[in-house]
Write an enzyme that holds these catalytic residues in place. Structure first.
Site, PDB file in Angstrom:
ATOM      1  N   HIS A 104     -13.895  23.796  21.746  1.00 38.45           N
ATOM      2  CA  HIS A 104     -13.385  24.791  21.229  1.00 38.45           C
ATOM      3  C   HIS A 104     -11.776  24.730  21.491  1.00 38.45           C
ATOM      4  CE1 HIS A 104     -12.613  29.054  19.618  1.00 38.45           C
ATOM      5  NE2 HIS A 104     -11.926  29.140  20.790  1.00 38.45           N
ATOM      6  N   GLY A 139      -8.099  -8.526   0.957  1.00 42.30           N
ATOM      7  CA  GLY A 139      -8.273  -6.784   1.078  1.00 42.30           C
ATOM      8  C   GLY A 139      -8.473  -6.396  -0.131  1.00 42.30           C
TER       9      GLY A 139
HETATM   10  C1  LIG Z   1      -7.833   4.230  -6.775  1.00 45.55           C
HETATM   11  C2  LIG Z   1      -8.758   3.786  -5.690  1.00 45.55           C
HETATM   12  C3  LIG Z   1      -9.067   4.419  -4.455  1.00 45.55           C
HETATM   13  C4  LIG Z   1     -10.332   4.154  -3.971  1.00 45.55           C
HETATM   14  N1  LIG Z   1     -10.376   5.009  -2.721  1.00 45.55           N
HETATM   15  C5  LIG Z   1     -11.669   4.746  -2.134  1.00 45.55           C
HETATM   16  C6  LIG Z   1     -11.592   5.382  -0.737  1.00 45.55           C
HETATM   17  O1  LIG Z   1     -10.827   6.237  -0.280  1.00 45.55           O
HETATM   18  N2  LIG Z   1     -12.618   5.083  -0.039  1.00 45.55           N
HETATM   19  C7  LIG Z   1     -13.651   4.103  -0.225  1.00 45.55           C
HETATM   20  O2  LIG Z   1     -14.454   3.643   0.444  1.00 45.55           O
HETATM   21  N3  LIG Z   1     -13.428   3.362  -1.439  1.00 45.55           N
HETATM   22  C8  LIG Z   1     -12.396   3.711  -2.312  1.00 45.55           C
HETATM   23  N4  LIG Z   1     -12.333   3.213  -3.462  1.00 45.55           N
HETATM   24  C9  LIG Z   1     -13.307   2.020  -3.833  1.00 45.55           C
HETATM   25  C10 LIG Z   1     -13.127   0.522  -2.921  1.00 45.55           C
HETATM   26  O3  LIG Z   1     -11.711   0.408  -3.137  1.00 45.55           O
HETATM   27  C11 LIG Z   1     -14.056  -0.241  -3.480  1.00 45.55           C
HETATM   28  O4  LIG Z   1     -15.517   0.124  -3.468  1.00 45.55           O
HETATM   29  C12 LIG Z   1     -13.804  -1.545  -2.695  1.00 45.55           C
HETATM   30  O5  LIG Z   1     -12.405  -2.296  -2.776  1.00 45.55           O
HETATM   31  C13 LIG Z   1     -15.093  -2.614  -3.148  1.00 45.55           C
HETATM   32  O6  LIG Z   1     -14.758  -3.796  -2.360  1.00 45.55           O
HETATM   33  P1  LIG Z   1     -15.361  -5.234  -2.874  1.00 45.55           P
HETATM   34  O7  LIG Z   1     -15.238  -6.346  -1.826  1.00 45.55           O
HETATM   35  O8  LIG Z   1     -16.794  -4.946  -3.483  1.00 45.55           O
HETATM   36  O9  LIG Z   1     -14.219  -5.625  -4.133  1.00 45.55           O
HETATM   37  P2  LIG Z   1     -12.902  -5.754  -4.286  1.00 45.55           P
HETATM   38  O10 LIG Z   1     -12.100  -5.074  -3.324  1.00 45.55           O
HETATM   39  O11 LIG Z   1     -12.409  -5.430  -5.520  1.00 45.55           O
HETATM   40  O12 LIG Z   1     -12.617  -7.149  -3.933  1.00 45.55           O
HETATM   41  C14 LIG Z   1     -12.983  -8.269  -4.651  1.00 45.55           C
HETATM   42  C15 LIG Z   1     -11.924  -9.356  -4.480  1.00 45.55           C
HETATM   43  O13 LIG Z   1     -12.677 -10.513  -5.340  1.00 45.55           O
HETATM   44  C16 LIG Z   1     -11.410 -11.141  -5.801  1.00 45.55           C
HETATM   45  N5  LIG Z   1     -11.928 -12.157  -6.911  1.00 45.55           N
HETATM   46  C17 LIG Z   1     -12.675 -11.629  -7.782  1.00 45.55           C
HETATM   47  N6  LIG Z   1     -13.109 -12.831  -8.850  1.00 45.55           N
HETATM   48  C18 LIG Z   1     -12.710 -13.841  -8.076  1.00 45.55           C
HETATM   49  C19 LIG Z   1     -12.924 -15.208  -8.147  1.00 45.55           C
HETATM   50  N7  LIG Z   1     -13.566 -15.785  -9.394  1.00 45.55           N
HETATM   51  N8  LIG Z   1     -12.578 -16.037  -7.308  1.00 45.55           N
HETATM   52  C20 LIG Z   1     -11.702 -15.854  -6.107  1.00 45.55           C
HETATM   53  N9  LIG Z   1     -11.613 -14.312  -5.852  1.00 45.55           N
HETATM   54  C21 LIG Z   1     -11.999 -13.575  -6.672  1.00 45.55           C
HETATM   55  C22 LIG Z   1     -10.578  -9.978  -6.202  1.00 45.55           C
HETATM   56  O14 LIG Z   1      -9.141 -10.686  -6.345  1.00 45.55           O
HETATM   57  C23 LIG Z   1     -10.746  -9.301  -5.092  1.00 45.55           C
HETATM   58  O15 LIG Z   1      -9.741  -9.325  -4.096  1.00 45.55           O
HETATM   59  C24 LIG Z   1     -11.100   3.353  -4.245  1.00 45.55           C
HETATM   60  C25 LIG Z   1     -10.905   2.643  -5.421  1.00 45.55           C
HETATM   61  C26 LIG Z   1      -9.648   2.755  -6.232  1.00 45.55           C
HETATM   62  C27 LIG Z   1      -9.549   1.986  -7.494  1.00 45.55           C
END
Ligand SMILES: Cc1cc2nc3c(=O)[nH]c(=O)nc-3n(C[C@H](O)[C@H](O)[C@H](O)COP(=O)(O)OP(=O)(O)OC[C@H]3O[C@@H](n4cnc5c(N)ncnc54)[C@H](O)[C@@H]3O)c2cc1C
Length: 435
Positions: free
Chosen positions: A418, A37
């Site tokens: 509406h 997640g």
């Molecule tokens: C406080 C907050 C509120 C937010 N609210 C919203 C919102 O309301 N709506 C919205 O659209 N976005 C929101 N965002 C942004 C959103 O959370 C991110 O854009 C999204 O999670 C990005 O997804 P991702 O899969 O790129 O990265 P991530 O969700 O960060 O997932 C990356 C994963 O990779 C894993 N990982 C990293 N390196 C390694 C490795 N070398 N080996 C194995 N695993 C690894 C990490 O542990 C992590 O679980 C919010 C962000 C924050 C901080």
């Protein structure tokens, strides 16, 4: 073990990519060093919006008399709020895990050993393709470093045991404004420091101004055009530093394989391929649009391109809705007024104030307006910015309008129910409201 595709990171990008890759018949490994997640589920979208919903219930309970309902003075039980948040995260985590049938979910930190080999803990896997989806982490500010106690990031603020009496928020972007709205509703004295001239830099100026007015009415102190280093931090119980996020790529050993980076972001082309032909990247680590739904979209497109090299698909970032869960909510999609004017476009702007909406009055949420930008000649809808009740849901209608290249007249000719908030969109487009 040999795979078609190894995905590093089970956040919203990696998880959605894995599901799509499995659908497309690829043999997939999904690798995660923490919890499924990623940021969205564990430290981002879901926990923030769960806390915001509790704050909303509290503020509704406080004004229940407005609706003719007498309640004894409502009290906040912050530990129950946190328990509810953790339970929702846990339920969603289980839901995601249950969808991984047919995908090898490997726990551990991945390192890229070569273009076709990953090291995970003590083990190693071989793969034809790699998708990097490692996300991002909070950014520090020069001399201001996170200490996990007084100067904290969005990661820590989500797990506070108590509501702080006073909170300084450094950075008036989306994350800063959502926490300002949340903690001010819960009773903290909140101040925001923002370097730029407006809150929510990049958002529609009029909407940012409106939010400032509402925030000031709530007692939030706002200092725009202000450098955080001028602030005396001893005046605050807690300081939330949220000036941005940077890609999380430090332990991947990307230099060893010679993968091209730009300012710490993984450079990808329009098909989400890096400069190494079998390595793709998606989500926050590409440093493009840091939003969960965009990360998921990029993850899916990357897998479609890996599975189908003869029918490559471009990932576009034009029509991505941006939602801000402040009170009132804000949402935008496509072009905003300033961007359109800066490009010298001939536009028409239609507006509707929620004061004129029956449903907004029923909800007692009349603060805000809808702004719709269209091409003055063709009538094609180009963008929209909304501040007001359920803005984050309403923007979906405009997102479809833009992706379907709808014209103002086509929405005018659509019958909306509406009394609803969605009918405000067609009200906005009635010619007599145009400015
Ligand atoms: C406080 C907050 C509120 C937010 N609210 C919203 C919102 O309301 N709506 C919205 O659209 N976005 C929101 N965002 C942004 C959103 O959370 C991110 O854009 C999204 O999670 C990005 O997804 P991702 O899969 O790129 O990265 P991530 O969700 O960060 O997932 C990356 C994963 O990779 C894993 N990982 C990293 N390196 C390694 C490795 N070398 N080996 C194995 N695993 C690894 C990490 O542990 C992590 O679980 C919010 C962000 C924050 C901080």
């Amino acid at each position: 073990m040999d795979y078609d595709l190894a995905i590093i990171g089970a956040g919203w990008a990696g998880f959605n990519a894995a599901i799509r890759a499995k659908e497309l018949g690829l043999k997939v490994a999904l690798i995660e060093k923490e919890q499924i997640g990623g940021t969205c589920l564990n430290r981002g979208c879901i926990p923030t919006k769960t806390l915001i919903q509790s704050a909303k219930v509290y503020s509704l309970a406080k004004k229940s008399k407005t609706f003719g309902i007498e309640t004894p003075s409502p009290q906040i039980n912050f530990s129950e709020i946190q328990i509810r948040k953790d339970k929702i995260i846990e339920q969603l985590r289980k839901g995601m895990e249950s969808m991984l049938k047919g995908i090898d979910f490997l726990k551990g930190e991945a390192q890229i050993v070569s273009r076709n080999t990953l090291k995970i803990g003590q083990g190693q896997i071989n793969t034809k393709f790699i998708l990097i989806a490692t996300g991002s982490k909070p950014l520090e500010l020069g001399g201001l470093k996170f200490d996990g106690k007084k100067i904290i990031s969005s990661d820590e603020i989500l797990n506070l045991k108590q509501i702080p009496k006073s909170l300084l928020i450094i950075g008036g972007g989306v994350i800063g404004c959502e926490f300002a709205s949340l903690f001010s509703t819960l009773g903290s004295e909140v101040s925001i420091v923002e370097k730029m001239p407006q809150l929510l830099p990049g958002e529609d100026r009029e909407i940012a101004k409106k939010l400032e007015t509402v925030f000031k009415k709530k007692g939030i102190k706002i200092n725009t055009n202000t450098d955080a280093t001028t602030q005396d931090l001893t005046n605050y119980e807690l300081v939330l530093l949220c000036i941005g996020r940077i890609p999380k790529i430090e332990n991947l050993d990307l230099e060893k394989i010679g993968l091209k980076l730009e300012k710490n972001k993984i450079l990808v082309d329009g098909y989400l391929k890096t400069d190494i032909s079998n390595i793709y990247a998606a989500g926050d680590c590409t440093g493009q649009v840091c939003l969960a739904h965009f990360a998921a979209y990029q993850g899916r497109v990357a897998c479609e391109n890996i599975a189908n090299p003869c029918g490559l698909k471009q990932a576009n970032n034009y029509n991505v809705p941006n939602c801000i869960f402040t009170d009132p909510e804000i949402a935008s999609v496509g072009l905003n007024e300033e961007a359109a004017r800066n490009q010298g476009m001939d536009i028409k702007i239609n507006k509707f104030d929620f004061l004129g909406s029956g449903m907004a009055r029923i909800l007692d949420e009349t603060d805000g307006f809808i702004k719709i930008i269209s091409d003055n000649k063709t009538g094609q809808i180009l963008g929209s910015s909304i501040i007001g009740p359920r803005a984050t849901e309403l923007i979906g209608i405009l997102t479809i309008a833009i992706s379907s290249r709808l014209k103002v007249s086509e929405i005018q000719n659509t019958i909306f129910a509406h009394p609803t908030l969605s009918e405000c969109i067609s009200e906005a487009l009635k010619t007599n409201y145009a400015i």
